[in-house]
Write a protein that holds these residues in place. Structure first.
Motif, PDB file in Angstrom:
ATOM      1  N   UNK A   1     -54.024 -25.383  -0.126  1.00  0.00           N
ATOM      2  CA  UNK A   1     -52.779 -24.715  -0.739  1.00  0.00           C
ATOM      3  C   UNK A   1     -51.741 -25.546  -1.481  1.00  0.00           C
ATOM      4  N   UNK A   2     -51.320 -26.685  -0.694  1.00  0.00           N
ATOM      5  CA  UNK A   2     -50.543 -27.517  -1.250  1.00  0.00           C
ATOM      6  C   UNK A   2     -50.871 -28.015  -2.754  1.00  0.00           C
ATOM      7  N   UNK A   3     -52.287 -28.228  -2.915  1.00  0.00           N
ATOM      8  CA  UNK A   3     -52.728 -28.815  -4.162  1.00  0.00           C
ATOM      9  C   UNK A   3     -52.500 -27.599  -5.173  1.00  0.00           C
ATOM     10  N   UNK A   4     -52.616 -26.392  -4.848  1.00  0.00           N
ATOM     11  CA  UNK A   4     -52.175 -25.377  -5.764  1.00  0.00           C
ATOM     12  C   UNK A   4     -50.733 -25.233  -6.131  1.00  0.00           C
ATOM     13  N   UNK A   5     -50.089 -25.063  -5.011  1.00  0.00           N
ATOM     14  CA  UNK A   5     -48.460 -24.773  -5.154  1.00  0.00           C
ATOM     15  C   UNK A   5     -47.690 -25.589  -4.565  1.00  0.00           C
ATOM     16  N   UNK A   6     -48.062 -26.903  -4.164  1.00  0.00           N
ATOM     17  CA  UNK A   6     -47.092 -27.823  -3.319  1.00  0.00           C
ATOM     18  C   UNK A   6     -45.912 -28.480  -3.962  1.00  0.00           C
ATOM     19  N   UNK A   7     -45.875 -28.447  -5.422  1.00  0.00           N
ATOM     20  CA  UNK A   7     -44.785 -28.934  -5.823  1.00  0.00           C
ATOM     21  C   UNK A   7     -43.799 -28.053  -6.028  1.00  0.00           C
ATOM     22  N   UNK A   8     -42.345 -28.335  -6.205  1.00  0.00           N
ATOM     23  CA  UNK A   8     -41.322 -27.503  -5.870  1.00  0.00           C
ATOM     24  C   UNK A   8     -41.167 -26.577  -7.370  1.00  0.00           C
ATOM     25  N   UNK A   9     -41.567 -27.031  -8.340  1.00  0.00           N
ATOM     26  CA  UNK A   9     -41.639 -26.437  -9.630  1.00  0.00           C
ATOM     27  C   UNK A   9     -42.449 -25.052  -9.479  1.00  0.00           C
ATOM     28  N   UNK A  10     -43.628 -25.480  -8.901  1.00  0.00           N
ATOM     29  CA  UNK A  10     -44.658 -24.103  -8.982  1.00  0.00           C
ATOM     30  C   UNK A  10     -44.104 -23.160  -8.038  1.00  0.00           C
ATOM     31  N   UNK A  11     -43.695 -23.262  -6.766  1.00  0.00           N
ATOM     32  CA  UNK A  11     -43.110 -22.487  -6.096  1.00  0.00           C
ATOM     33  C   UNK A  11     -41.993 -21.974  -6.511  1.00  0.00           C
ATOM     34  N   UNK A  12     -40.953 -22.757  -7.241  1.00  0.00           N
ATOM     35  CA  UNK A  12     -39.847 -21.767  -7.881  1.00  0.00           C
ATOM     36  C   UNK A  12     -40.338 -20.955  -9.236  1.00  0.00           C
ATOM     37  N   UNK A  13     -41.484 -21.388  -9.721  1.00  0.00           N
ATOM     38  CA  UNK A  13     -42.352 -20.404 -10.736  1.00  0.00           C
ATOM     39  C   UNK A  13     -42.410 -19.146 -10.200  1.00  0.00           C
TER      40      UNK A  13
END
Length: 148
Positions: free
Chosen positions: A16-28
């Motif tokens: 999961x972190x490989x897909x949405x693990x950076x903070x920009x992705x989660x904020x998007x």
């Protein structure tokens, strides 16, 4: 530093972190859950560099979290729309939100609030439960390796 690829590993958290693990992705995803659909609106709200935003949006589309659709106003632009998989991340973001509320804010400090859309009432804290509904604490859960 080179990122390690966990896409074939047995750990769902690592994948999961490989897909949405950076903070920009989660904020998007957070902004998409709040109705943001256009590149320029994501850019204006997040303030990140356009190349980073473009890269993160493309990755989220590639992994089925978002999809592109024709603009809702009939213009020639494309918009980003959450898939069902993307909408499923609301629970993850709610867990992060509640942890942050409990650990990163002083009493009385101003913050946004997640509420039930129909009633306007704040949400109850999330809790872990076993398959029969019994509440579980942090020490009641373990992660087991898959059988060889």
């Amino acid at each position: 530093m080179q990122k390690k690829d966990f896409s074939d590993g047995p750990c769902p958290v690592a994948r999961t972190l490989g897909v949405v693990g950076d903070w920009w992705s989660l904020l998007i995803v957070r902004d998409a859950l709040n109705g943001v659909r256009r590149f320029n609106d994501f850019h204006r709200g997040l303030g990140c560099a356009k190349n980073i935003l473009s890269s993160r949006l493309a990755k989220l589309v590639e992994h089925g979290v978002l999809r592109t659709v024709p603009a809702s106003d009939g213009s020639p632009y494309r918009e980003y729309e959450l898939t069902e998989e993307g909408k499923g991340l609301r629970l993850v973001l709610l867990a992060l939100r509640q942890w942050g509320e409990d650990n990163l804010f002083e009493p009385g400090e101003r913050r946004t609030t997640a509420v039930d859309r129909a009633s306007g009432r704040p949400l109850a804290p999330l809790e872990m439960r076993d398959a029969d509904g019994r509440p579980l604490g942090p020490d009641d859960v373990e992660v087991r390796a898959p059988a060889p």
